[in-house]
Write a protein that holds these residues in place. Structure first.
Motif, mmCIF file in Angstrom:
data_model
loop_
_atom_site.group_PDB
_atom_site.id
_atom_site.type_symbol
_atom_site.label_atom_id
_atom_site.label_comp_id
_atom_site.label_asym_id
_atom_site.label_seq_id
_atom_site.Cartn_x
_atom_site.Cartn_y
_atom_site.Cartn_z
ATOM 1 N N LYS A 1 0.807 -1.216 0.000
ATOM 2 C CA LYS A 1 0.000 0.000 0.000
ATOM 3 C C LYS A 1 0.843 1.270 0.000
ATOM 4 O O LYS A 1 0.330 2.356 -0.183
ATOM 5 N N LYS B 1 3.054 2.647 -2.085
ATOM 6 C CA LYS B 1 3.088 3.444 -3.311
ATOM 7 C C LYS B 1 1.699 3.944 -3.702
ATOM 8 O O LYS B 1 1.567 4.946 -4.370
ATOM 9 N N ARG B 2 0.649 3.247 -3.299
ATOM 10 C CA ARG B 2 -0.713 3.629 -3.679
ATOM 11 C C ARG B 2 -1.327 4.647 -2.733
ATOM 12 O O ARG B 2 -2.151 5.442 -3.141
#
Length: 110
Positions: free
Chosen positions: A64, A66-67
């Motif tokens: 999670k 990078k998102r």
């Protein structure tokens, strides 16, 4: 290079006046709690002020990181560790319209 016309939005991006149709709420059977990000500690770690009154050190999983771009003041769902209650995993981040919906429905009390 393509030029984008002014006043149009890209697919997948929501505007400020978008209507919230579904909002993920914390599930008690999975031991999830709402939390506010109090401080960024670096190296995928944050300080969380949880709605159950406990201050926990949160960890953003690699899948999670990078998102989800998390900043101070964001509302997230945290999953406290079973072994150590002072630590938690950050599993969800709310957008601004979702936070407003949570406030209207009484999930968040300021």
């Amino acid at each position: 290079m393509r030029k984008r016309r002014l006043g149009t939005t890209q697919p997948g991006h929501s505007g400020d006046n978008s209507e919230v149709s579904r909002v993920r709420t914390p599930r008690k059977d999975r031991n999830e709690v709402l939390a506010t990000v109090a401080c960024l500690l670096g190296s995928k770690r944050v300080t969380l002020q949880c709605m159950d009154g406990v201050v926990r050190m949160g960890r953003i999983p690699g899948s999670k990181k990078k998102r989800m771009w998390i900043r101070e003041g964001d509302i997230v769902i945290a999953n406290p560790w079973e072994v150590q209650d002072s630590k938690a995993e950050v599993i969800w981040k709310y957008t601004r319209p979702q936070v407003e919906w949570l406030e209207r429905k009484g999930y968040i009390k300021y």
